[in-house]
Write an enzyme that holds these catalytic residues in place. Structure first.
Site, PDB file in Angstrom:
ATOM      1  N   CYS A  78       0.855  -1.183   0.000  1.00 25.75           N
ATOM      2  CA  CYS A  78       0.000   0.000   0.000  1.00 25.75           C
ATOM      3  C   CYS A  78       0.891   1.233   0.000  1.00 25.75           C
ATOM      4  O   CYS A  78       1.756   1.369   0.876  1.00 25.75           O
ATOM      5  CB  CYS A  78      -0.897  -0.007   1.235  1.00 25.75           C
ATOM      6  SG  CYS A  78      -1.875   1.512   1.446  1.00 25.75           S
ATOM      7  N   CYS A 192      -1.375   3.521  -6.508  1.00 26.25           N
ATOM      8  CA  CYS A 192      -2.164   2.804  -5.504  1.00 26.25           C
ATOM      9  C   CYS A 192      -2.245   1.376  -6.007  1.00 26.25           C
ATOM     10  O   CYS A 192      -2.507   1.146  -7.200  1.00 26.25           O
ATOM     11  CB  CYS A 192      -3.558   3.409  -5.359  1.00 26.25           C
ATOM     12  SG  CYS A 192      -4.703   2.405  -4.351  1.00 26.25           S
TER      13      CYS A 192
END
Length: 269
Positions: A78, A192
């Site tokens: 992440c 992302c």
């Protein structure tokens, strides 16, 4: 296999299905190591957490998982989390930790026009770490940054429940197209880990773009560290891929089908 040897196992940790894009790249490069996906669905989305609370939550959650699951290396899959929690996490666990950061350096090397899109969560766009990466590796480029607060949740809902994505993807396209240098943009960084899962749909709306994400670089880093640790793949051994879903909501039928198609088995926490 001798008594002191074992099949390497990598934990891929994220707030949701973004772990799957990183895991796919690792599995492609290292098909005979075991992968454990931990999807902290109860904490999703990380991009909206205050940094201090996010750090505390992730460190506690990772330590709890490691208490019952033996792994050799952890990938924090992440961008929002990696730019915030890695120092604290590394201070609390003994295994190597690999973070994911926006692929600004390879994008700057790839772009011919020097106009690069950065598609990320608002948290990643605003992090000083991201600004420093741009300064270090793409100061000569024009960066068109789009911090979408809704794309990662839309991808999560698409994988969990098959919710439509079209409206959100069109808003992403509009955000890029409103920039004065949009016509010259030839490269977009998917900053992302959720976003590579819908790159085919993005490519239809934004054609003739070089799409860059961190998956392959992370896979190479994992391979390097496995070598440093003296861990080798077991030739001919089928890899075991399993997923743990954290939070009160059980995996949906659509998510289970999505994982099954990728030979990933849902396991108990």
């Amino acid at each position: 296999m001798s008594a002191n040897q074992h099949t390497p196992r990598v934990l891929i940790f994220d707030s949701g299905v973004g772990s799957l894009s990183i895991g796919a790249a690792i599995h492609d490069l290292l098909p005979e190591i075991d992968l454990l996906y931990v999807m902290d669905h109860g904490g999703f989305p990380y991009g909206e957490w205050p940094e201090a609370l996010l750090t505390e939550h992730i460190c506690a959650t990772v330590c709890r998982v490691l208490a019952t699951h033996k792994v050799d290396l952890l990938v924090m899959a992440c961008n929002s989390a990696s730019t915030a929690v890695l120092p604290a996490l590394r201070s609390q666990i003994a295994i190597p930790v690999v973070g994911v950061v926006p692929a600004i350096k390879p994008a700057a090397a790839l772009s011919q026009s020097g106009v690069i899109g950065l598609l990320a969560t608002p948290g990643t766009v605003s992090r000083p770490y991201t600004a420093q990466l741009i300064q270090d590796f793409a100061a000569h480029c024009q960066i068109i940054a789009v911090g979408s607060p809704e794309l990662a949740p839309a991808v999560e809902n698409f994988i969990w429940h098959e919710h439509a994505l079209d409206a959100v993807l069109n808003r992403v396209k509009t955000a890029f197209s409103q920039h004065a240098d949009f016509a010259a943009m030839d490269t977009i960084i998917l900053a992302c880990t959720h976003f590579p899962l819908v790159q085919p749909q993005l490519s239809v709306l934004l054609p003739n773009i070089n799409w860059v994400d961190s998956g392959q670089a992370i896979a190479r880093r994992v391979a390097f560290l496995m070598g440093e640790l003296g861990l080798a793949e077991t030739p001919g051994k089928p890899a075991r891929q399993s997923a743990i879903i954290l939070g009160e909501e059980p995996a949906s039928a659509n998510l289970a089908q999505y994982l099954q198609a990728r030979n990933i088995k849902i396991s108990a926490d």
